[in-house]
Design a protein around this motif. Structure first.
Motif, PDB file in Angstrom:
ATOM      1  N   LEU A  54       0.861  -1.330  -0.064  1.00 17.36           N
ATOM      2  CA  LEU A  54      -0.067  -0.023  -0.040  1.00 17.36           C
ATOM      3  C   LEU A  54       0.780   1.445   0.134  1.00 17.36           C
ATOM      4  CD1 LEU A  54      -2.496  -0.901   2.869  1.00 17.36           C
ATOM      5  CD2 LEU A  54      -2.871  -1.196   0.281  1.00 17.36           C
ATOM      6  N   SER A  55       0.556   2.342  -0.525  1.00 13.70           N
ATOM      7  CA  SER A  55       1.138   3.580  -0.817  1.00 13.70           C
ATOM      8  C   SER A  55       1.198   4.094   0.670  1.00 13.70           C
ATOM      9  CB  SER A  55       0.573   4.296  -1.698  1.00 13.70           C
ATOM     10  OG  SER A  55      -0.554   5.201  -1.228  1.00 13.70           O
ATOM     11  N   LYS A  56       2.075   4.987   0.972  1.00 16.85           N
ATOM     12  CA  LYS A  56       2.396   5.691   2.137  1.00 16.85           C
ATOM     13  C   LYS A  56       0.989   6.836   2.491  1.00 16.85           C
ATOM     14  CE  LYS A  56       7.293   5.397   3.146  1.00 16.85           C
ATOM     15  NZ  LYS A  56       7.078   4.675   4.485  1.00 16.85           N
ATOM     16  N   GLU A  57       0.739   7.268   1.277  1.00 17.97           N
ATOM     17  CA  GLU A  57      -0.268   8.074   1.572  1.00 17.97           C
ATOM     18  C   GLU A  57      -1.495   7.778   1.875  1.00 17.97           C
ATOM     19  OE1 GLU A  57       2.288   9.452  -2.062  1.00 17.97           O
ATOM     20  OE2 GLU A  57       1.583   7.525  -1.165  1.00 17.97           O
ATOM     21  N   PHE A  58      -1.879   6.437   1.208  1.00 16.89           N
ATOM     22  CA  PHE A  58      -3.008   5.573   1.667  1.00 16.89           C
ATOM     23  C   PHE A  58      -3.132   5.048   3.169  1.00 16.89           C
ATOM     24  CE2 PHE A  58      -5.524   1.527   1.894  1.00 16.89           C
ATOM     25  CZ  PHE A  58      -6.690   2.248   1.558  1.00 16.89           C
ATOM     26  N   GLN A  59      -1.719   4.769   3.613  1.00 14.74           N
ATOM     27  CA  GLN A  59      -1.708   4.514   5.023  1.00 14.74           C
ATOM     28  C   GLN A  59      -1.961   5.654   6.011  1.00 14.74           C
ATOM     29  OE1 GLN A  59       1.843   1.788   5.774  1.00 14.74           O
ATOM     30  NE2 GLN A  59       2.197   1.893   3.672  1.00 14.74           N
ATOM     31  N   ARG A  60      -1.596   6.510   5.679  1.00 15.11           N
ATOM     32  CA  ARG A  60      -1.669   7.940   6.386  1.00 15.11           C
ATOM     33  C   ARG A  60      -2.913   8.532   6.362  1.00 15.11           C
ATOM     34  NH1 ARG A  60       1.780  10.604   4.082  1.00 15.11           N
ATOM     35  NH2 ARG A  60       0.714  11.554   2.497  1.00 15.11           N
ATOM     36  N   ASN A  61      -3.766   8.489   5.295  1.00 15.62           N
ATOM     37  CA  ASN A  61      -5.024   9.172   5.124  1.00 15.62           C
ATOM     38  C   ASN A  61      -6.092   8.056   5.388  1.00 15.62           C
ATOM     39  OD1 ASN A  61      -3.846  11.406   4.241  1.00 15.62           O
ATOM     40  ND2 ASN A  61      -4.112  10.700   1.869  1.00 15.62           N
ATOM     41  N   ARG A  62      -5.974   6.660   5.376  1.00 17.69           N
ATOM     42  CA  ARG A  62      -6.922   5.766   5.493  1.00 17.69           C
ATOM     43  C   ARG A  62      -6.335   4.682   6.561  1.00 17.69           C
ATOM     44  NH1 ARG A  62     -11.305   5.293   2.783  1.00 17.69           N
ATOM     45  NH2 ARG A  62     -12.139   4.246   4.690  1.00 17.69           N
ATOM     46  N   PRO A  63      -6.042   5.067   7.853  1.00 20.09           N
ATOM     47  CA  PRO A  63      -5.711   4.025   8.828  1.00 20.09           C
ATOM     48  C   PRO A  63      -6.739   3.016   8.991  1.00 20.09           C
ATOM     49  CG  PRO A  63      -6.218   6.089   9.981  1.00 20.09           C
ATOM     50  CD  PRO A  63      -6.332   6.441   8.416  1.00 20.09           C
ATOM     51  N   ASP A  64      -7.782   3.029   8.979  1.00 17.49           N
ATOM     52  CA  ASP A  64      -8.974   2.201   9.141  1.00 17.49           C
ATOM     53  C   ASP A  64      -8.899   1.308   8.013  1.00 17.49           C
ATOM     54  OD1 ASP A  64      -9.655   4.117   7.055  1.00 17.49           O
ATOM     55  OD2 ASP A  64     -11.672   3.999   7.592  1.00 17.49           O
ATOM     56  N   MET A  65      -8.732   1.455   6.784  1.00 17.17           N
ATOM     57  CA  MET A  65      -8.735   0.453   5.650  1.00 17.17           C
ATOM     58  C   MET A  65      -7.229  -0.250   5.669  1.00 17.17           C
ATOM     59  SD  MET A  65     -11.444   0.156   3.535  1.00 17.17           S
ATOM     60  CE  MET A  65     -10.801   0.000   2.053  1.00 17.17           C
ATOM     61  N   THR A  66      -6.260   0.439   6.078  1.00 17.66           N
ATOM     62  CA  THR A  66      -5.037  -0.135   6.245  1.00 17.66           C
ATOM     63  C   THR A  66      -5.013  -1.335   7.379  1.00 17.66           C
ATOM     64  OG1 THR A  66      -3.798   1.770   5.513  1.00 17.66           O
ATOM     65  CG2 THR A  66      -2.641   0.207   6.894  1.00 17.66           C
ATOM     66  N   PHE A  67      -5.751  -1.042   8.698  1.00 16.84           N
ATOM     67  CA  PHE A  67      -5.847  -1.890   9.519  1.00 16.84           C
ATOM     68  C   PHE A  67      -6.581  -3.038   9.221  1.00 16.84           C
ATOM     69  CE2 PHE A  67      -8.268  -3.505  13.001  1.00 16.84           C
ATOM     70  CZ  PHE A  67      -7.066  -4.002  14.039  1.00 16.84           C
ATOM     71  N   LEU A  68      -7.694  -2.954   8.234  1.00 17.37           N
ATOM     72  CA  LEU A  68      -8.389  -3.765   7.943  1.00 17.37           C
ATOM     73  C   LEU A  68      -7.847  -4.891   6.820  1.00 17.37           C
ATOM     74  CD1 LEU A  68     -11.383  -5.344   7.800  1.00 17.37           C
ATOM     75  CD2 LEU A  68     -11.936  -3.729   6.051  1.00 17.37           C
ATOM     76  N   PHE A  69      -6.996  -4.190   6.106  1.00 18.15           N
ATOM     77  CA  PHE A  69      -6.265  -4.910   5.299  1.00 18.15           C
ATOM     78  C   PHE A  69      -5.383  -5.882   5.669  1.00 18.15           C
ATOM     79  CE2 PHE A  69      -2.275  -5.017   2.593  1.00 18.15           C
ATOM     80  CZ  PHE A  69      -2.852  -5.681   1.125  1.00 18.15           C
ATOM     81  N   GLN A  70      -4.565  -5.444   7.053  1.00 14.66           N
ATOM     82  CA  GLN A  70      -3.673  -6.159   7.617  1.00 14.66           C
ATOM     83  C   GLN A  70      -4.226  -7.502   8.266  1.00 14.66           C
ATOM     84  OE1 GLN A  70      -2.177  -2.879   9.699  1.00 14.66           O
ATOM     85  NE2 GLN A  70       0.133  -3.262   8.845  1.00 14.66           N
ATOM     86  N   GLN A  71      -5.634  -7.038   8.784  1.00 11.53           N
ATOM     87  CA  GLN A  71      -6.395  -8.205   9.495  1.00 11.53           C
ATOM     88  C   GLN A  71      -7.016  -9.165   8.663  1.00 11.53           C
ATOM     89  OE1 GLN A  71      -5.357  -7.165  12.655  1.00 11.53           O
ATOM     90  NE2 GLN A  71      -7.475  -8.050  13.168  1.00 11.53           N
ATOM     91  N   MET A  72      -7.026  -8.963   7.327  1.00 10.71           N
ATOM     92  CA  MET A  72      -7.617  -9.907   6.304  1.00 10.71           C
ATOM     93  C   MET A  72      -6.693 -11.238   6.458  1.00 10.71           C
ATOM     94  SD  MET A  72     -10.423  -9.423   4.421  1.00 10.71           S
ATOM     95  CE  MET A  72     -11.365  -8.107   4.345  1.00 10.71           C
TER      96      MET A  72
END
Length: 265
Positions: A148-166
């Motif tokens: 994932l891009s750093k921008e996405f990780q910074r702007n969407r911590p919720d979706m980043t967390f869900l991605f990791q949980q998958m």
């Protein structure tokens, strides 16, 4: 939802919508539910099938060891259970390797394969070196930065967390899948199969460079190339709008190709 038998192993899958067939094959951190943004967007126009490879999601995970060489058979088992023909297999990352082998083994049921952020395990010395060089650069980054891009990780911590949980729902791990690309197909095998091959690349993919993908496209006669500007390795998750549009383009191309073939018979 359904269960297919793959040489005694129970393979979970889901079927949604109606129309030309699109089968989504997840990568090492995914499973059927990871495609939620694809199913919702594509099911009105297509039959969308999601598959859990063995060791992932709801499929059988009881075996002591996992052999990536079995994954193509898991996909074929679903195709046969649902009696699907003319399917477009869409593989994400390592899922593209399994999808390509499945398509080559059953061209009677598969019309095309999308190699998403992957060369599908192609056995070719020049391409193997290019892939290895890309991987050597990728491993310098933290795993999440490769995907994932750093921008996405910074702007969407919720979706980043869900991605990791998958990935926590899976028993099979990346270390179990290293042999998936063993005995990979040659370019001649792919061309001779008649499958429509689409190389789908993200311009910002930190795992596989667009230059490597372009070279594979040049070598595989009559293949399609779709390079998406600004997209990272996990385009399906971070930019589902772009990924879904690319899948639709590939599916429509395959549908038109099939119609042309029928008209000339």
């Amino acid at each position: 939802m359904g269960v297919a038998n793959s040489d005694g192993t129970s393979i979970y899958y889901e079927r949604h919508g109606d129309g030309p067939v699109v089968v989504l094959v997840h990568g090492s951190g995914g499973h059927h539910a990871a495609w939620w943004q694809q199913v919702a967007a594509l099911r009105d126009a297509y039959t969308v099938v999601t598959v859990d490879l063995r060791g992932f999601g709801n499929s059988d995970s009881s075996m002591p060891e996992f052999d990536g060489q079995d994954f193509p058979g898991d996909i074929v088992a679903v195709l046969e259970k649902e009696r699907l023909t003319g399917a477009l297999l869409v593989g994400q990352s390592i899922g593209a390797v399994a999808a390509l082998k499945a398509g080559l083994s059953r061209p009677d049921r598969v019309g095309g394969v999308v190699l998403g952020h992957s060369l599908g395990g192609l056995d070719h010395p020049e391409l193997s070196k290019l892939v290895a060089d890309d991987r050597a650069e990728a491993v310098k980054l933290p795993v999440i930065d490769r995907l994932l891009s750093k921008e996405f990780q910074r702007n969407r911590p919720d979706m980043t967390f869900l991605f990791q949980q998958m990935g926590t729902f899976n028993v099979a791990k990346m270390a179990d899948l290293r042999n998936l690309s063993v005995n990979g197909p040659s370019i001649d095998d792919i061309v001779a199969s008649g499958l429509e091959i689409t190389f789908l690349a993200g311009e910002r993919d930190a795992v596989l460079s667009t230059a490597t993908v372009r070279r594979a496209h040049e070598l595989v006669e009559r293949s399609r190339l779709d390079v998406v500007p600004g997209a990272p390795h996990s385009m399906y998750w971070e930019r589902p709008d772009l990924f879904n549009a690319a899948v639709a383009r590939a599916r429509e191309s395959l549908t038109q190709r099939s119609a042309t073939r029928k008209a000339t018979v």
